[in-house]
Design a protein around this motif. Structure first.
Motif, PDB file in Angstrom:
ATOM      1  N   CYS A  39      53.498 -27.242  -7.771  1.00 27.46           N
ATOM      2  CA  CYS A  39      52.361 -27.437  -6.878  1.00 27.46           C
ATOM      3  C   CYS A  39      51.378 -28.391  -7.563  1.00 27.46           C
ATOM      4  O   CYS A  39      50.967 -28.156  -8.695  1.00 27.46           O
ATOM      5  CB  CYS A  39      51.667 -26.105  -6.585  1.00 27.46           C
ATOM      6  SG  CYS A  39      50.155 -26.299  -5.630  1.00 27.46           S
ATOM      7  N   CYS A  87      47.627 -26.418  -8.132  1.00 27.38           N
ATOM      8  CA  CYS A  87      47.409 -25.363  -9.127  1.00 27.38           C
ATOM      9  C   CYS A  87      48.390 -25.442 -10.293  1.00 27.38           C
ATOM     10  O   CYS A  87      48.186 -24.794 -11.315  1.00 27.38           O
ATOM     11  CB  CYS A  87      47.485 -23.979  -8.473  1.00 27.38           C
ATOM     12  SG  CYS A  87      49.136 -23.544  -7.896  1.00 27.38           S
ATOM     13  N   CYS A 136      52.566 -23.688  -1.156  1.00 19.15           N
ATOM     14  CA  CYS A 136      52.393 -23.028  -2.441  1.00 19.15           C
ATOM     15  C   CYS A 136      52.174 -21.527  -2.255  1.00 19.15           C
ATOM     16  O   CYS A 136      51.330 -21.105  -1.472  1.00 19.15           O
ATOM     17  CB  CYS A 136      51.215 -23.631  -3.192  1.00 19.15           C
ATOM     18  SG  CYS A 136      50.956 -22.848  -4.791  1.00 19.15           S
ATOM     19  N   CYS A 179      48.418 -20.849  -4.616  1.00 20.34           N
ATOM     20  CA  CYS A 179      47.099 -21.276  -4.146  1.00 20.34           C
ATOM     21  C   CYS A 179      47.076 -21.582  -2.650  1.00 20.34           C
ATOM     22  O   CYS A 179      46.060 -21.984  -2.107  1.00 20.34           O
ATOM     23  CB  CYS A 179      46.599 -22.480  -4.946  1.00 20.34           C
ATOM     24  SG  CYS A 179      47.439 -24.029  -4.522  1.00 20.34           S
TER      25      CYS A 179
HETATM   26 ZN   LIG Z   1      49.427 -24.192  -5.733  1.00 17.85          ZN
END
Ligand SMILES: [Zn+2]
Length: 436
Positions: free
Chosen positions: A358, A361, A377, A380
């Motif tokens: 991701c 994050c 994701c 997050c």
């Molecule tokens: Zn993420």
């Protein structure tokens, strides 16, 4: 056409074309036919050596063998050698295609006796006299003198500055459509080592089959919809397969077979022109965006990584697709020289984990790349087009050494979406909904 030389990453070489007119044909024809005879000798001797000794001859071997041939003595020695080099380039190109699974490819073969082969003059093969090129043939023959227009050796860069280049290679090509339409002189100029910006923003590119994605340090995200190019490439593959099928049922060398072959060549040339036009428009847009946004370094995925993963057991779907469908080498080379002309440096960088992490994050999980090209994701909750996520990770990788386990220190804006527009023959910005 242009490219940057291998000898220095920022050395810019550029080719300019000059139509010569058919009245020059009688002057060049003997040299072009001699080059064609050398080519055919390469094919013949390679086959014979393989038949008798069960091995393929080397480049040096063929060059030494042909030295006594009459055709060899028509041309300047470097021009004659260039034909053998082109033959070996064609052979290695053929092998590479076979390795990549294109079994429909044929090895380089004989050309008709009257085929006008392109002749190449290397540095020692020509002289420059004011606004004229003197193209040398063998020692006993008169060289061919070609007058060129004022400013022939000046190349204009995108910012309008003119640069005087040193000619390093000259080629004469015949333009064929059913018959010889014209002769064109291709002169390659060395523009020297171009200075690039040493400080500035960074942009990263994720190359895929149907979409290309870009992420830049200023927060710009761009998605380029390239379904049009992909479908043309697929159509081209299908055309090759269709012709191959048709020709396999005809007797090789027969009249119908030959007619089929020339139809195939005509069709492929037309398709190639269309594909190349779209590729050029795409890489030009990349370079223009980078220039406009003050980018000093453009990062692209490292193709050697891709090849390794396609060859070894980890045959990712992405890797296989990338290798087989699009001409990534060519696109890379084009992006590279277009960038160089604008002072932007192109850096290949590893794409490892960029599609399974991701970008926001830094959590990694391959399963979060969902169907229909979305990154969702699980940590997050970021939802982003997967290729944009990949490009953003490549950018992070370049900036911080790794894209995993680290939050993005800046924010991205709304993605811009670009799509090929048939009417204007270029990529234009469309509403983000068009990406769906
Ligand atoms: Zn993420």
């Amino acid at each position: 056409m242009a490219w940057s030389d291998k000898s220095h990453p920022h050395r810019l070489l550029l080719t300019k074309q000059f139509p010569l007119g058919l009245e020059m044909l009688p002057l060049f024809q003997p040299a072009m036919l001699a080059a064609n005879r050398i080519w055919n000798s390469c094919v013949w001797h390679s086959r014979e050596t393989f038949k008798q000794e069960n091995r393929w001859p080397t480049e040096t071997e063929l060059k030494a063998k042909f030295k006594s041939f009459a055709a060899w003595r028509e041309l300047h020695s470097q021009s004659a050698q260039a034909v053998v080099e082109e033959y070996f380039e064609a052979v290695s190109g053929y092998r590479k295609h076979r390795e990549n699974g294109h079994i429909e490819m044929n090895p380089p073969s004989f050309k008709p006796k009257n085929h006008l082969r392109t002749v190449t003059w290397k540095r020692q093969g020509f002289d420059v006299k004011d606004n004229a090129l003197v193209l040398k043939l063998s020692r006993k023959k008169e060289p061919i003198k070609v007058a060129l227009p004022e400013g022939w050796n000046v190349v204009t860069l995108p910012d309008g500055t003119g640069m005087k280049g040193t000619p390093v290679e000259v080629r004469v090509k015949a333009v064929l459509r059913r018959k010889v339409e014209n002769l064109v002189l291709h002169v390659t100029f060395d523009l020297g080592v171009v200075s690039v910006y040493r400080t500035g923003a960074v942009s990263a590119y994720d190359y895929n089959s149907a979409t290309f994605a870009r992420a830049a340090l200023n927060g710009a995200l761009d998605l380029f919809i390239c379904r049009e190019i992909l479908s043309q490439v697929q159509y081209r593959n299908k055309t090759i397969a269709d012709f191959q099928e048709k020709m396999s049922r005809l007797k090789e060398g027969s009249r119908r077979w030959r007619r089929c072959l020339s139809a195939k060549i005509r069709r492929l040339k037309k398709l190639d022109r269309r594909i190349r036009q779209m590729e050029h428009a795409l890489t030009k847009l990349f370079a223009e965006l980078d220039e406009a946004e003050g980018v000093a370094f453009a990062v692209v995925g490292d193709l050697t990584d891709l090849r390794r993963s396609a060859r070894t057991g980890m045959k990712g779907r992405k890797a296989t697709q990338k290798i087989n469908q699009m001409a990534y080498d060519r696109l890379h080379a084009e992006q590279r020289y277009k960038n160089l002309m604008r002072g932007v440096q192109t850096d290949p960088w590893t794409e490892r984990y960029t599609s399974s992490t991701c970008c926001l994050c830094g959590a990694r999980n391959p399963a979060w790349r969902k169907h229909r090209g979305l990154w969702v994701c699980g940590k997050c909750r970021l939802i982003l087009q997967a290729d944009l996520n990949g490009a953003a990770n490549l950018l992070k990788q370049y900036l911080f050494g790794s894209c995993t386990g680290r939050e993005l220190p800046f924010a991205f804006g709304e993605p811009r979406v670009w799509r090929w527009d048939k009417r204007s023959n270029k990529f234009v910005q469309v509403s983000p909904r068009a990406a769906a």
